[in-house]
Write an enzyme that holds these catalytic residues in place. Structure first.
Site: not given
Ligand SMILES: *[C@@H]1O[C@H](CO)[C@@H](O)[C@H](O)[C@H]1NC(C)=O
Length: 428
Positions: A94, A303
């Site tokens: 992440d 991301d």
């Protein structure tokens, strides 16, 4: 192959070389068609967009971002080890979160999957509420009426995640990545989940963000403030990409754009997108549409956990218009899942779709590989522009360059030099 079989295979495979780890998709595709799989996976994007676009509601002077609040599980995992003797585990990558966490035993309410057993590790230490890490993880403060001489309670925290929340305690242990052993790594040990576990990741999470609890911050100079990843194609489900930690072995041909920092969201990797083009035409977005604004969170984030790239409404409208104009599908365009620009490929000359290029400050022109621009149905002569507008129910000001658009591109995050690089690489 069932997801559990895949998990066993991954855990049994030989260890990766030091600081270069294989990256795998974390869920078995729900459908044999990449288009349908991606549409299904992208349903979790709304929650993630909400997380990425929410401005930190922290009190003045506090710069910690929410830990995993409202997030959807990211799509890629690496093998890691925790503890002494080492316990194998899978951690989801992440890049927009800092905290690392694992499901710990005992946990009756955690999703089915592997558990880290702190009691079996001689190097595990529970971190007290007075630990410097505790406020960074937004753990509960120590009780005010703590008796002198009484033992300090462990740092405990409770966090919302998707439609559930988890209760965890802060601990530290040796984290093993490839051949590297990182001693005293602080992470959240999840001991209970309240609510449905369906939308929770089956594995733990490796926080690769920019903030103070992240892997780069906790490892100091070990990795020179640098890591890179290359995500495998959604089409090659059983192949892996890679996560490379440290400055060594990073591509020489990467083109770099400066990182922008948002003090309200210190985890996020903001870049300065200056324009988009479709084929050779510059997309006419309204002035200021890409502007970075730390006060509102507006700007563009890279991301690894969102599936489909989302642009704010005015940017997406301009991109779509130019893309449709160039494709010129005779029967027009239909919607499918999150995509609204799907067309009949039988009606458009082969190779009829133009490439999309992201222009970034510093002279970076990232032309997306065609599989990152156009996604084909395997069942019908249908293809869709593989990007979308930010979800309607999310008042999103942030543009998110997501993992579908990063397939077979090595993304080099160099926090030390405050820049992000891109290099095309077949990494399947
Ligand atoms: C983004 O890039 C443009 C073009 O180089 C520049 O004018 C602008 O100041 C940059 N914005 C930020 C926040 O760095």
């Amino acid at each position: 192959m069932a997801a559990t079989t895949l998990l066993v295979l991954l855990l049994a495979a030989t260890a990766a070389s030091a600081a270069d780890l294989s990256v795998y998709h974390n869920v078995h595709p729900p459908s044999p068609s990449p288009l349908e799989s991606i549409i299904a996976l992208a349903r979790a994007d709304d929650a993630r967009l909400l997380f990425l676009s929410s401005k930190a509601a922290a009190s003045p002077g506090v710069t910690s971002a929410p830990v995993a609040s409202g997030q959807a599980p990211p799509s890629y995992v690496v093998r890691a080890g925790l503890g002494t003797p080492v316990q194998q585990t899978l951690l989801a990558l992440d890049t927009s979160a800092d905290a690392t966490w694992a499901h710990c035993a005992p946990c009756d309410t955690c999703p089915a999957g592997s558990r880290f057993i702190p009691a079996s590790s001689s190097s595990y230490a529970a971190l007290p509420c007075a630990s410097d890490w505790c406020p960074l993880f937004q753990g509960q403060p120590c009780p005010a009426n703590q008796d002198a001489g009484a033992s300090m309670p462990t740092c405990a925290f409770s966090k919302p995640f998707a439609d559930a929340s988890f209760q965890a305690s802060l601990g530290s242990d040796t984290l093993r990545l490839g051949k590297d052993a990182i001693a005293n790594y602080a992470f959240g040990c999840v001991g209970a989940v309240t609510g449905p576990t369906t939308n929770l990741p089956k594995q733990g999470l490796l926080g690769l963000g920019r903030g103070p609890m992240s892997l780069l911050s906790q490892t100091g100079s070990r990795y020179n403030g640098v890591f890179s990843y290359c995500l495998p194609s959604y089409k090659s489900y059983y192949f892996s990409g890679s996560l490379r930690l440290g400055a060594a072995g990073q591509p020489r041909n990467a083109r770099y754009t400066p990182l922008l920092s948002n003090p309200h969201r210190p985890s996020l990797y903001y870049v300065n997108v200056t324009g988009l083009s479709v084929g050779r035409a510059w997309v006419k977005v309204p002035a200021g549409a890409f502007a970075f604004d730390p006060a509102t969170g507006a700007g563009t984030v890279i991301d690894s956990g969102t599936v489909i790239t989302r642009w704010t409404a005015p940017v997406y409208a301009a991109l779509r218009e130019e893309f449709r104009r160039q494709v010129g599908a005779p029967s027009g365009y239909t919607s499918l899942g999150a995509f609204d620009t799907c067309f009949n490929t039988d009606e458009v000359a082969a190779g009829g779709a133009p490439a999309v290029t992201l222009h970034m400050d510093g002279g970076v022109d990232l032309t997306l590989p065609m599989e990152n621009t156009l996604i084909h149905s395997s069942a019908t002569p249908l293809a869709c522009l593989a990007m979308a507008e930010a979800p309607q129910n999310v008042n999103s000001v942030v543009n998110v360059v997501a993992n579908l658009q990063q397939q077979n591109v090595r993304v080099v995050v160099d926090v030390a030099a405050s820049r992000v690089g891109f290099a095309r690489e077949p990494c399947n």
